[in-house]
Design a protein around this motif. Sequence first.
Motif, PDB file in Angstrom:
ATOM      1  N   UNK A 186      -5.960  -9.336   0.432  1.00 19.51           N
ATOM      2  CA  UNK A 186      -7.228  -9.732  -0.714  1.00 19.51           C
ATOM      3  C   UNK A 186      -8.504  -9.535   0.062  1.00 19.51           C
ATOM      4  N   UNK A 187      -8.567  -9.677   1.287  1.00 22.20           N
ATOM      5  CA  UNK A 187      -9.850  -9.678   1.887  1.00 22.20           C
ATOM      6  C   UNK A 187     -10.252  -8.189   2.289  1.00 22.20           C
ATOM      7  N   UNK A 188      -9.125  -7.622   2.340  1.00 21.13           N
ATOM      8  CA  UNK A 188      -9.382  -6.082   2.588  1.00 21.13           C
ATOM      9  C   UNK A 188      -9.701  -5.424   1.200  1.00 21.13           C
ATOM     10  N   UNK A 189      -9.269  -6.002   0.180  1.00 17.59           N
ATOM     11  CA  UNK A 189      -9.605  -5.391  -1.380  1.00 17.59           C
ATOM     12  C   UNK A 189     -11.307  -5.746  -1.475  1.00 17.59           C
ATOM     13  N   UNK A 190     -11.659  -6.817  -1.400  1.00 14.82           N
ATOM     14  CA  UNK A 190     -12.918  -7.263  -1.293  1.00 14.82           C
ATOM     15  C   UNK A 190     -14.020  -6.355  -0.411  1.00 14.82           C
ATOM     16  N   UNK A 246       7.502   2.121  -8.491  1.00 18.64           N
ATOM     17  CA  UNK A 246       6.205   2.791  -8.320  1.00 18.64           C
ATOM     18  C   UNK A 246       5.189   2.189  -9.106  1.00 18.64           C
ATOM     19  N   UNK A 247       5.623   2.046 -10.494  1.00 20.31           N
ATOM     20  CA  UNK A 247       4.996   1.387 -11.574  1.00 20.31           C
ATOM     21  C   UNK A 247       4.719   0.009 -11.145  1.00 20.31           C
ATOM     22  N   UNK A 248       5.741  -0.792 -10.764  1.00 20.63           N
ATOM     23  CA  UNK A 248       5.666  -2.410 -10.393  1.00 20.63           C
ATOM     24  C   UNK A 248       4.567  -2.410  -9.496  1.00 20.63           C
ATOM     25  N   UNK A 249       4.777  -1.604  -8.472  1.00 19.43           N
ATOM     26  CA  UNK A 249       3.948  -1.697  -7.387  1.00 19.43           C
ATOM     27  C   UNK A 249       2.317  -1.427  -7.568  1.00 19.43           C
ATOM     28  N   UNK A 250       2.257  -0.198  -8.559  1.00 24.61           N
ATOM     29  CA  UNK A 250       0.999   0.053  -8.701  1.00 24.61           C
ATOM     30  C   UNK A 250       0.214  -1.189  -9.698  1.00 24.61           C
ATOM     31  N   UNK A 251       0.795  -1.642 -10.731  1.00 22.76           N
ATOM     32  CA  UNK A 251       0.347  -2.674 -11.594  1.00 22.76           C
ATOM     33  C   UNK A 251       0.059  -3.958 -10.634  1.00 22.76           C
ATOM     34  N   UNK A 252       1.040  -4.284  -9.868  1.00 23.10           N
ATOM     35  CA  UNK A 252       0.638  -5.600  -8.985  1.00 23.10           C
ATOM     36  C   UNK A 252      -0.744  -5.150  -8.114  1.00 23.10           C
ATOM     37  N   UNK A 253      -0.887  -4.015  -7.624  1.00 23.86           N
ATOM     38  CA  UNK A 253      -2.024  -3.537  -6.710  1.00 23.86           C
ATOM     39  C   UNK A 253      -3.435  -3.807  -7.780  1.00 23.86           C
ATOM     40  N   UNK A 254      -3.308  -3.215  -9.120  1.00 22.04           N
ATOM     41  CA  UNK A 254      -4.325  -3.000  -9.971  1.00 22.04           C
ATOM     42  C   UNK A 254      -4.593  -4.671 -10.197  1.00 22.04           C
ATOM     43  N   UNK A 255      -3.627  -5.433 -10.473  1.00 20.51           N
ATOM     44  CA  UNK A 255      -4.002  -6.812 -10.793  1.00 20.51           C
ATOM     45  C   UNK A 255      -4.832  -7.363  -9.590  1.00 20.51           C
ATOM     46  N   UNK A 256      -4.470  -7.179  -8.546  1.00 20.53           N
ATOM     47  CA  UNK A 256      -5.154  -7.633  -7.116  1.00 20.53           C
ATOM     48  C   UNK A 256      -6.565  -7.202  -7.185  1.00 20.53           C
ATOM     49  N   UNK A 257      -6.624  -6.011  -7.399  1.00 24.82           N
ATOM     50  CA  UNK A 257      -8.017  -5.357  -7.507  1.00 24.82           C
ATOM     51  C   UNK A 257      -8.836  -6.002  -8.583  1.00 24.82           C
ATOM     52  N   UNK A 258      -8.051  -6.201  -9.830  1.00 23.40           N
ATOM     53  CA  UNK A 258      -9.059  -6.990 -10.809  1.00 23.40           C
ATOM     54  C   UNK A 258      -9.116  -8.450 -10.526  1.00 23.40           C
ATOM     55  N   UNK A 259      -8.823  -8.997  -9.349  1.00 24.12           N
ATOM     56  CA  UNK A 259      -9.220 -10.210  -9.046  1.00 24.12           C
ATOM     57  C   UNK A 259      -8.045 -11.562  -9.355  1.00 24.12           C
ATOM     58  N   UNK A 260      -7.141 -10.911  -9.783  1.00 19.27           N
ATOM     59  CA  UNK A 260      -5.780 -11.685  -9.916  1.00 19.27           C
ATOM     60  C   UNK A 260      -4.933 -12.067  -8.664  1.00 19.27           C
ATOM     61  N   UNK A 261      -5.662 -12.816  -7.827  1.00 18.50           N
ATOM     62  CA  UNK A 261      -5.168 -13.151  -6.274  1.00 18.50           C
ATOM     63  C   UNK A 261      -3.630 -13.785  -6.611  1.00 18.50           C
ATOM     64  N   UNK A 278      -3.221   3.360  -6.913  1.00 17.52           N
ATOM     65  CA  UNK A 278      -3.627   3.092  -7.895  1.00 17.52           C
ATOM     66  C   UNK A 278      -4.911   3.607  -8.592  1.00 17.52           C
ATOM     67  N   UNK A 279      -5.028   4.325  -9.716  1.00 13.17           N
ATOM     68  CA  UNK A 279      -6.206   4.782 -10.263  1.00 13.17           C
ATOM     69  C   UNK A 279      -6.892   3.723 -11.141  1.00 13.17           C
TER      70      UNK A 279
END
Length: 536
Positions: free
Chosen positions: A286-290, A148-163, A227-228
């Motif tokens: 990525x498009x969904x996040x934007x 869960x932590x790995x998945x959460x951190x990956x989603x967090x990075x995507x939200x921060x723009x780390x495509x 992901x909070x």
Amino acid sequence: MGEKRKVLIADDEFRIGMLVKALIQWETLNLECVDIVNNGEDAYRVICEKHVDIVITDIRMPRMTGLDLVAKVKETNKAFPFIVISGYKDFEYAHKALQYDVTAYLLKPIDGDELNSALAKICSELEVKAHEKDQEEIYLRTIQDKERLVRKNLLSDLIDGKDSVIHGLAEESEFNLEHMVARVLDIKLDCRQIEKTEKKQNHITMEKVVFIVTDGLGPVVRDAILCEKPNMHLYCLLVYPPELSKQAKNKVSMILGDIQKYLLGFERYRVTIGIGVEAGSMEGILTSIQSVQHAIKSRIKLGTGRLIYAENLRDLPPDAVKNYLRGSKENFEASLDIYAPEKMQNCLNHMFEDLAEGKTVDWSCGYDIADKCARWFFDWVEDHGEECEDLFESLSEKINHCCTTNELQKALTDDLLAYLGGFREIQEVKSKKPIRQAKQYVQKHCGEKIVLEDIADLVGLNPVYFSVLFKKEEGINFSAYLVNVRMDAAKELLVSSNETIAAIAEKVGYKDIRYFSRLFTKMIGIKPVIYRKLYS
């Protein structure tokens, strides 16, 4: 010693059943009798209806024999130990019992030591199995938590723009969209007067929202990553079959209703859910996040307490904020260079007038525009020798909890005007050592009513900047310093005088003796009465 294990006794002669009960060392073995029955059918009913850990059964019983009972229970995959009691030495019975993996085969007349020895062995084995099961569950939970932590951190990075981590989502977390589609949600809680709200309360509220979301997804959603993010954002990446798209939308709508129901007791919170466009590929996420970020920012015009679908909004042009603010930075900084608050306010008013109309720039850009202005201001302050990252973060938090353009403009303008005034005052009074003045006053008047605004006025500073300057100089905020001074004074009085605790509390500024005692215990580690006994 843990919870007692439950024992069922079955014998066609009730008196024999009572004898078995009398022979067992219940307390020593940490056991209790759940029931005594006289036939196999009743025994099986008890096993099905109640929690049973160990069964002691006679072989010869009406309706269902003991061995038939063992066989029937084995068919249900219930794995618990049986002790079979028999008056027959016949090898056939013993052999059949062994086939059913019976734990012990005892002959009548029953020997108490033999019975208790068999029970003790069973209890020991059950304890080992329970420990092994606990360890296995802990191990599985640890593995699940890591995943869960790995998945959460990956989603967090995507939200921060780390495509670039998008492929890691599939490779490192076994996330895939085969025959599935995905959407990103942003569940945003806005808090009125966020600066006056305890962080702990916000954290508790978000924990409850996470529970509501997790509990409400149901079988429609086949996979979800939560992901909070700062400022009370909860991002959710949901995966579901394309044919269940409508049901997934309904689930999100129900989740919004459940969160609103929970927040009825909290007037300060408002909730909105932004919903990104549906994605059928990893790159589509990525498009969904934007798009969900655009959707949630659109609440500034569309309002809170609703679902906002990105697909219903007009597209945001590239570099919209950059183009809109072209030339504004120079005018804004010029107003700061000459300490002209009116001119700075005019610059902000001009930017927000166009924003309110929504013609030259989309309303959703308001948060980014306000954030840019705040960054220009604090960069300018730092260029003039003052550290102010904490102030920027505080204002940024306020900005992110505004829900209308008017709220946004007011929060930005009021704080920047206050900061500009405070900055100018700091430059003018640096040589007067205002912090030293404040400390001297607190030392002499700690028993009186003291509030930050009065002390700031005493030393000639804006309250906001006095608070910042005090913490910078002393390493703690003003209220904490005041408490320390009062506690030191209280300790001195407890040791050197015979005055009551109530009188001492009042002398150091606390009229409520209970509050004083709680605070003293929290700060010093022991109650005032005990402190007096130890040190007087």
